[in-house]
Design a protein around this motif. Structure first.
Motif, mmCIF file in Angstrom:
data_model
loop_
_atom_site.group_PDB
_atom_site.id
_atom_site.type_symbol
_atom_site.label_atom_id
_atom_site.label_comp_id
_atom_site.label_asym_id
_atom_site.label_seq_id
_atom_site.Cartn_x
_atom_site.Cartn_y
_atom_site.Cartn_z
ATOM 1 N N LEU A 30 56.020 130.088 -9.260
ATOM 2 C CA LEU A 30 57.262 129.632 -9.880
ATOM 3 C C LEU A 30 57.331 128.115 -9.920
ATOM 4 N N THR A 31 56.843 127.454 -8.883
ATOM 5 C CA THR A 31 56.834 125.990 -8.872
ATOM 6 C C THR A 31 55.913 125.463 -9.963
ATOM 7 N N THR A 41 66.187 129.277 -16.258
ATOM 8 C CA THR A 41 64.941 130.047 -16.240
ATOM 9 C C THR A 41 64.431 130.201 -14.821
ATOM 10 N N ARG A 42 64.500 129.140 -14.045
ATOM 11 C CA ARG A 42 64.042 129.187 -12.656
ATOM 12 C C ARG A 42 64.904 130.141 -11.841
ATOM 13 N N ASP A 90 63.571 133.414 -9.931
ATOM 14 C CA ASP A 90 63.788 133.585 -8.492
ATOM 15 C C ASP A 90 64.480 134.908 -8.195
ATOM 16 N N THR A 97 57.583 125.789 -13.475
ATOM 17 C CA THR A 97 58.569 124.772 -13.827
ATOM 18 C C THR A 97 57.914 123.409 -14.016
#
Length: 68
Positions: free
Chosen positions: A21-22, A35-36, A40, A25
């Protein structure tokens, strides 16, 4: 061969979900708060579902482990 610690992982196929995920982004930049947050939520949802289904076993098993 033992798995490498997350700090040393360079292949995206081996990343854990928070690492992926990091990277997601960082790769697209800009304001991706919504979106993040959605990603999550999708990451946490399966763990939460398993806990809700097995909540009774978790709660009943805690005192047995603590007082042994």
């Amino acid at each position: 061969m033992e798995p490498l610690p997350p700090v040393c992982l360079t292949s995206p196929d081996l990343f854990t979900l928070p690492q992926a995920l990091t990277r997601f982004t960082e790769a697209y930049g800009g304001d991706m708060g919504n979106t993040r947050l959605a990603a999550d939520t999708m990451t946490v949802l399966p763990v939460l579902i398993v806990f809700v289904i097995a909540q009774r076993q978790f709660v009943e098993g805690l005192p047995n482990r603590v007082f042994e």
